[in-house]
Design a protein around this motif. Structure first.
Motif, PDB file in Angstrom:
ATOM      1  N   GLU A  28       4.640   9.780  -7.956  1.00 20.59           N
ATOM      2  CA  GLU A  28       4.039  10.555  -9.051  1.00 20.59           C
ATOM      3  C   GLU A  28       4.919  10.495 -10.299  1.00 20.59           C
ATOM      4  O   GLU A  28       4.426  10.310 -11.421  1.00 20.59           O
ATOM      5  N   SER A  41      -4.348  18.142  -5.331  1.00 17.24           N
ATOM      6  CA  SER A  41      -5.294  17.041  -5.146  1.00 17.24           C
ATOM      7  C   SER A  41      -5.375  16.136  -6.381  1.00 17.24           C
ATOM      8  O   SER A  41      -5.878  15.008  -6.317  1.00 17.24           O
ATOM      9  N   ILE A  91      -2.687   7.408  -8.819  1.00 10.16           N
ATOM     10  CA  ILE A  91      -3.750   6.477  -8.407  1.00 10.16           C
ATOM     11  C   ILE A  91      -3.927   6.304  -6.896  1.00 10.16           C
ATOM     12  O   ILE A  91      -4.468   5.301  -6.452  1.00 10.16           O
ATOM     13  N   SER A  92      -3.458   7.265  -6.094  1.00 10.99           N
ATOM     14  CA  SER A  92      -3.697   7.219  -4.649  1.00 10.99           C
ATOM     15  C   SER A  92      -3.409   8.583  -4.036  1.00 10.99           C
ATOM     16  O   SER A  92      -2.406   9.222  -4.378  1.00 10.99           O
ATOM     17  N   PRO A  93      -4.242   9.051  -3.103  1.00  9.51           N
ATOM     18  CA  PRO A  93      -3.947  10.317  -2.410  1.00  9.51           C
ATOM     19  C   PRO A  93      -2.760  10.188  -1.463  1.00  9.51           C
ATOM     20  O   PRO A  93      -2.205  11.192  -1.011  1.00  9.51           O
ATOM     21  N   ASP A  94      -2.354   8.932  -1.129  1.00 10.64           N
ATOM     22  CA  ASP A  94      -1.221   8.701  -0.227  1.00 10.64           C
ATOM     23  C   ASP A  94       0.118   8.712  -0.956  1.00 10.64           C
ATOM     24  O   ASP A  94       1.171   8.572  -0.326  1.00 10.64           O
ATOM     25  N   LEU A 124      -3.083  14.598  -7.584  1.00 13.94           N
ATOM     26  CA  LEU A 124      -2.165  13.473  -7.358  1.00 13.94           C
ATOM     27  C   LEU A 124      -2.914  12.143  -7.297  1.00 13.94           C
ATOM     28  O   LEU A 124      -2.417  11.118  -7.758  1.00 13.94           O
ATOM     29  N   ARG A 125      -4.123  12.132  -6.732  1.00 13.37           N
ATOM     30  CA  ARG A 125      -4.891  10.882  -6.606  1.00 13.37           C
ATOM     31  C   ARG A 125      -5.222  10.292  -7.973  1.00 13.37           C
ATOM     32  O   ARG A 125      -5.456   9.092  -8.093  1.00 13.37           O
ATOM     33  N   TYR A 126      -5.261  11.133  -9.024  1.00 14.03           N
ATOM     34  CA  TYR A 126      -5.561  10.633 -10.368  1.00 14.03           C
ATOM     35  C   TYR A 126      -4.282  10.236 -11.113  1.00 14.03           C
ATOM     36  O   TYR A 126      -4.251   9.213 -11.796  1.00 14.03           O
ATOM     37  N   HIS A 173       0.848  -1.193   0.000  1.00 12.78           N
ATOM     38  CA  HIS A 173       0.000   0.000   0.000  1.00 12.78           C
ATOM     39  C   HIS A 173       0.881   1.240   0.000  1.00 12.78           C
ATOM     40  O   HIS A 173       1.980   1.251   0.568  1.00 12.78           O
TER      41      HIS A 173
END
Length: 540
Positions: A468, A452, A459-462, A454-456, A206
């Motif tokens: 990236e 924000s 593929i994860s906000p973490d 970054l989640r796209y 994860h």
């Protein structure tokens, strides 16, 4: 004296010389300081860039792609694209490479100036100018030949000077087991941010479980394919060294020889960063906390040290005056090696792939050698400007991986399709490369403007910065390949007769005479694969 000597070292290098230069061109102070700093930030995960992120691609270059580059007698990767796709794709690639090589050269300058500042107390501006003049002199006079021989000498200096830090550090921490225990203790007490710093794959399930904020898919596909194959098989800086080999067998063996040294580099690069997490202390005995380059720049005079300074700080800690001199010589050698490699690559690309086809098409050989020398000086001047850009990045390697995702990854899709798919057309190659490059730059700009996003992209906000970079590289390869395929299916391909020497299946490869097994490149490739798998299992 001739362009073949200036740009290709006369194609006279043995497999060992080409192989050591091949890996040494990638072992500048940028690598030494940047990855030591990344190991301090991210732990042993940084070693992925030396194993998954290098070995499979190096072996693929030697065994599969080298026969093409060598048979084509091309001076550069943009030169190959010109033969396969035409002038448009070649020009886009040449401009991308020219940008990237001078920006990378600037990173090496910045890294060297950091060393001079910490150890000698020199002013950053003075360090940058003095060091750049030295490299400009020997590359302008001797071309690739002088760059290669300097790289081989510097390879020995780098290992001799840098080897002492990890050895003395492991003695102090009572070996690898003792180092792991002390890192775990520092994490438990909160002295070091949480995360798994000593396992390469175990914490990859994860994004939030490891300090790099990355998932195993990002490492395997983003790094292991998009960045790694892009760099090792299409980056002219390293491919140029192998093209200088004196025979096809030497050209194929060179990356294989280089792979063994590459697998050993984490010992002198990653270990000092890990050791810095537990042995670097302030004057009062408290644990030292290093920060991003951007934090140091925002707080001048606060006495802060950046991640990039971990290796020089470790040298100052462990080495007395004489040994410190050897260590600093090693870093200077690494800097000159990395910068000379980038400047010589920039010179060849500009002269052969921009100046000759677009500005002066038919001139005497001496004219192009003179232009190469002038462009060397221009490249050094631009690099000085690029050195100041790095001061705005958190860490050297975050900056470098972003550059790779912009310029190297899109190129990979175009080169692989061109080499292995006869149906790829001139228009497909041009638009695939251009849109793949613009995709990567656009994704970077999107996250800069809206964090924000970054989640796209990752593929994860973490996810964090390095994750990236890996996913952005992957999307750019997929875009490059997809656009190339779609456009090629709607445009007319070249007849097979015109694809000799540039596409698999249309190219007669030279037969190689049988040799004893210990001289056979496939034998050493198999040994390299076994060692590569063993390292990943041991540090799982």
């Amino acid at each position: 004296n001739t362009s073949e000597e200036f740009f290709m070292a006369g194609r006279e290098m043995t497999a060992w010389i080409a192989g050591l230069s091949f890996v040494s061109a990638n072992l500048g102070s940028l690598e030494l300081m940047g990855w030591a700093g990344s190991a301090y930030q991210y732990g042993i995960l940084a070693a992925h860039w030396y194993w998954v992120g290098a070995i499979p691609a190096m072996l693929f270059l030697g065994m599969v792609m080298m026969p093409f580059y060598y048979v084509c007698k091309t001076h550069s990767v943009p030169g190959y694209l010109k033969l396969r796709y035409g002038q448009g794709s070649s020009t886009v690639a040449a401009i991308s490479f020219a940008f990237m090589t001078v920006l990378m050269s600037g990173v090496n300058m910045f890294a060297m100036a950091e060393v001079m500042k910490i150890v000698l107390g020199w002013d950053m501006n003075f360090s940058i100018i003095v060091s750049s003049l030295a490299v400009a002199a020997y590359v302008a006079l001797g071309g690739l030949r002088s760059a290669i021989f300097n790289e081989v000498l510097q390879f020995v200096l780098i290992w001799g000077g840098a080897l002492l830090v990890p050895i003395l550090g492991l003695i102090e921490t009572h070996g690898w087991a003792g180092l792991k225990a002390r890192i775990a203790h520092n994490i438990a007490t909160g002295a070091v941010p949480g995360g798994d710093y000593t396992h390469m794959w175990r914490s990859m399930g994860h994004f939030a479980d490891n300090p790099m904020g990355i998932h195993w898919t990002g490492i395997v596909f983003g790094l292991g394919f998009a960045i790694s194959f892009g760099y090792w098989t299409t980056d002219f800086l390293v491919v140029q060294r192998v093209l200088a080999a004196n025979s096809l067998r030497s050209a194929r063996l060179a990356p294989v020889i280089g792979s063994f040294f590459k697998m050993a580099v984490p010992f002198i690069v990653i270990l000092p960063g890990l050791l810095g997490l537990v042995v670097l202390t302030n004057a009062d005995g408290s644990l030292m906390h290093l920060v991003g380059e951007n934090v140091v720049a925002a707080h001048p005079g606060a006495g802060l040290h950046s991640y990039n300074e971990v290796l020089p700080l470790m040298m100052v800690r462990y080495l007395g005056p004489g040994l410190l001199g050897l260590g600093i010589t090693a870093l200077i050698a690494g800097f000159m090696s990395g910068m000379a490699g980038n400047v010589s690559a920039f010179t060849a690309i500009f002269t052969y792939d921009i100046y000759q086809p677009h500005i002066v098409k038919h001139a005497r050989d001496e004219h192009y050698v003179l232009v190469g020398r002038i462009v060397t000086i221009v490249g050094v001047v631009i690099s000085i400007g690029a050195a100041y850009l790095v001061m705005n990045a958190a860490g050297i390697m975050d900056y470098v991986q972003a550059l790779f995702s912009f310029f190297i990854s899109p190129l990979l899709g175009v080169v692989l399709l061109g080499m292995f798919w006869k149906r790829a057309t001139k228009e497909g190659g041009f638009w695939g490369l251009l849109i793949g490059t613009l995709t990567s730059i656009s994704l970077w700009a999107w996250v800069k403007a809206d964090p924000s996003a970054l989640r796209y992209v990752a593929i994860s906000p973490d996810a964090k910065d390095m994750a990236e970079n890996m996913y952005r590289a992957l999307w750019s390869v997929i875009t490059s390949v997809g656009v190339n395929v779609i456009v090629s299916l709607f445009t007319k391909p070249r007849p097979l007769s015109e694809l000799a020497s540039v596409v698999y299946g249309a190219t007669p490869l030279p037969k190689e005479d049988p040799v004893p097994f210990y001289k056979n490149e496939w034998f050493w490739t198999a040994i390299a694969i076994v060692i590569f798998l063993a390292l990943n299992i041991y540090f799982w």
